[in-house]
Scaffold this motif. Structure first.
Motif, PDB file in Angstrom:
ATOM      1  N   ARG A   1       9.895   3.347  -6.363  1.00  0.00           N
ATOM      2  CA  ARG A   1       9.588   4.403  -6.576  1.00  0.00           C
ATOM      3  C   ARG A   1      10.242   5.022  -5.012  1.00  0.00           C
TER       4      ARG A   1
ATOM      5  N   LYS B   1      -1.959   5.849  10.424  1.00  0.00           N
ATOM      6  CA  LYS B   1      -0.303   7.164  10.915  1.00  0.00           C
ATOM      7  C   LYS B   1       0.032   7.152   9.951  1.00  0.00           C
ATOM      8  N   GLY B   2      -0.718   7.129   8.150  1.00  0.00           N
ATOM      9  CA  GLY B   2       0.112   7.282   7.088  1.00  0.00           C
ATOM     10  C   GLY B   2       1.403   6.467   6.174  1.00  0.00           C
ATOM     11  N   CYS B   3       0.972   5.180   7.042  1.00  0.00           N
ATOM     12  CA  CYS B   3       1.023   3.981   6.527  1.00  0.00           C
ATOM     13  C   CYS B   3       0.501   3.363   5.600  1.00  0.00           C
ATOM     14  N   TYR B   4      -0.532   3.062   5.538  1.00  0.00           N
ATOM     15  CA  TYR B   4      -0.961   1.902   4.975  1.00  0.00           C
ATOM     16  C   TYR B   4      -3.058   1.959   5.488  1.00  0.00           C
TER      17      TYR B   4
ATOM     18  N   ILE C   1      -7.035   5.594   6.417  1.00  0.00           N
ATOM     19  CA  ILE C   1      -5.231   5.489   6.734  1.00  0.00           C
ATOM     20  C   ILE C   1      -4.246   5.474   7.415  1.00  0.00           C
TER      21      ILE C   1
ATOM     22  N   GLN D   1       5.690   8.649   2.758  1.00  0.00           N
ATOM     23  CA  GLN D   1       4.958   7.407   3.632  1.00  0.00           C
ATOM     24  C   GLN D   1       5.922   7.212   4.063  1.00  0.00           C
TER      25      GLN D   1
ATOM     26  N   LYS E   1      -9.634   5.317   0.636  1.00  0.00           N
ATOM     27  CA  LYS E   1     -10.419   5.901   1.670  1.00  0.00           C
ATOM     28  C   LYS E   1     -11.080   7.080   1.725  1.00  0.00           C
TER      29      LYS E   1
ATOM     30  N   CYS F   1       6.390   8.936   7.888  1.00  0.00           N
ATOM     31  CA  CYS F   1       5.804   8.039   8.743  1.00  0.00           C
ATOM     32  C   CYS F   1       5.784   6.604   8.929  1.00  0.00           C
TER      33      CYS F   1
ATOM     34  N   GLY G   1       2.985  12.850  11.788  1.00  0.00           N
ATOM     35  CA  GLY G   1       3.336  11.566  11.028  1.00  0.00           C
ATOM     36  C   GLY G   1       2.326  11.345  10.455  1.00  0.00           C
ATOM     37  N   ASN G   2       1.077  12.183   9.803  1.00  0.00           N
ATOM     38  CA  ASN G   2       0.468  11.016   8.371  1.00  0.00           C
ATOM     39  C   ASN G   2       0.277  11.607   7.406  1.00  0.00           C
ATOM     40  N   LYS G   3      -0.095  10.883   6.221  1.00  0.00           N
ATOM     41  CA  LYS G   3      -0.767  11.691   4.742  1.00  0.00           C
ATOM     42  C   LYS G   3      -1.433  12.354   5.168  1.00  0.00           C
TER      43      LYS G   3
ATOM     44  N   ASN H   1      -3.728  12.273   1.129  1.00  0.00           N
ATOM     45  CA  ASN H   1      -5.699  11.609   1.426  1.00  0.00           C
ATOM     46  C   ASN H   1      -6.255  13.042   1.788  1.00  0.00           C
TER      47      ASN H   1
ATOM     48  N   CYS I   1       0.852  -1.376  -0.318  1.00  0.00           N
ATOM     49  CA  CYS I   1      -0.258  -0.008   0.521  1.00  0.00           C
ATOM     50  C   CYS I   1       0.528   1.057  -0.144  1.00  0.00           C
ATOM     51  N   VAL I   2       0.694   1.776  -0.552  1.00  0.00           N
ATOM     52  CA  VAL I   2       1.464   3.366  -1.092  1.00  0.00           C
ATOM     53  C   VAL I   2       1.035   4.636   0.165  1.00  0.00           C
ATOM     54  N   ALA I   3      -0.211   4.254   0.890  1.00  0.00           N
ATOM     55  CA  ALA I   3      -1.163   5.276   1.572  1.00  0.00           C
ATOM     56  C   ALA I   3      -1.623   6.527   1.121  1.00  0.00           C
ATOM     57  N   CYS I   4      -1.553   6.345  -0.195  1.00  0.00           N
ATOM     58  CA  CYS I   4      -2.232   7.837  -1.014  1.00  0.00           C
ATOM     59  C   CYS I   4      -3.627   7.444  -0.636  1.00  0.00           C
ATOM     60  N   GLY I   5      -4.400   6.619   0.041  1.00  0.00           N
ATOM     61  CA  GLY I   5      -5.927   7.536   0.039  1.00  0.00           C
ATOM     62  C   GLY I   5      -7.099   8.016  -1.087  1.00  0.00           C
TER      63      GLY I   5
END
Lengths: 67, 198
Positions: free
Chosen positions: B89, A32-35, A30, B185, A20, B188, B49-51, B55, A13-17
């Protein structure tokens, strides 16, 4: 009939959202921005997230297969 | 079905994405504003600590979605797996940062007067495109223009790559190897590493 759920592969997962954002049940977050993480209580396995996912890491699988 | 999700002001940031290029087209100094898109995601990642930026706020992602999904300009086909693999990446991130570093060096050369200012942008790090009309002389030093031309080139190039990927693959295929996305990412994951081990 077995119940199905969406299962994202956290390792890819690249956690792009996108998932979501598209989920009509707001079942995905998502972590904590990881997955992406799916709330199984809300997921109805519609597959909208799987189709939207640009990295193709979401599968719709039987609930028993989701750990 | 009842609409669960509400619209927010930040759902319209795709307008910013277009506006950025439009403003820069008329006056290249507006390219400096792109630093917001550069720094904000890093701040979100490093501090919170988030995206959240990727998002919710990324104007480019929204634009790609709008054109690809709503505008039906995307094949919506699976992209090859290597495009979202770790080595690609991080490789693309390394390449991107190297080119960014090179752009800063070019800016330095103009700053130190070792090189004169050329009123052109460079697409795909290769093709020079004259951009004279966007230059308006002011009291600002030449290097600030050089940086603006360089940054505009970088933003336009990455947007074009995003658009090409949108047409060929899925709407937001760009997101899978977007250098900002990889960086945020990565930050994070680093932040969460210590917590997981405890």
């Amino acid at each position: 009939m077995t119940k199905k759920k969406a299962r994202p592969d956290a390792s890819r997962c690249v956690a792009c959202g996108v998932c979501k954002k598209e989920c009509p049940r707001v079942a995905i977050s998502i972590y904590k921005g990881c997955y992406a993480v799916v709330n199984l209580d809300l997921c109805v396995a519609c597959g909208i997230c799987a189709k939207a996912c640009p990295a193709d890491v979401i599968d719709i699988v039987a609930e028993s297969e989701v750990n | 079905m009842k609409k669960i999700r509400k619209n927010h002001w930040y759902d319209y940031l795709w307008i910013w994405s277009i506006l950025y290029f439009a403003l820069g087209f008329f006056n290249i100094l507006f390219a400096w504003l792109g630093l917001i898109d550069f720094l904000l995601p890093l701040v979100f990642a490093a501090v919170f600590g988030n995206k959240w930026f990727c998002n919710n706020m990324c104007g480019r992602g929204q634009l790609l979605w709008l054109l690809g999904r709503k505008g039906k300009c995307s094949r919506r086909a699976s992209a090859p797996k290597w495009l979202s693999s770790k080595w690609f990446r991080y490789g693309f991130l390394a390449f991107f940062l190297t080119m960014f570093g090179n752009m800063l060096f070019q800016t330095y050369l103009v700053f130190s007067k070792a090189q004169s200012l050329k009123m052109a942008i460079k697409l795909f790090w290769t093709f020079k495109v004259p951009f004279k009309w966007a230059y308006h002389a002011s009291a600002l030093p030449d290097w600030s223009y050089k940086f603006a031309f360089g940054f505009y080139s970088l933003m336009l190039t990455s947007t074009l790559i995003g658009l090409i990927c949108m047409v060929l693959f899925k709407e937001r295929t760009w997101c899978t190897f977007c250098p900002m996305g990889t960086m945020t990412q990565g930050i994070c994951q680093l932040k969460n590493k210590d917590k997981k081990e405890n």
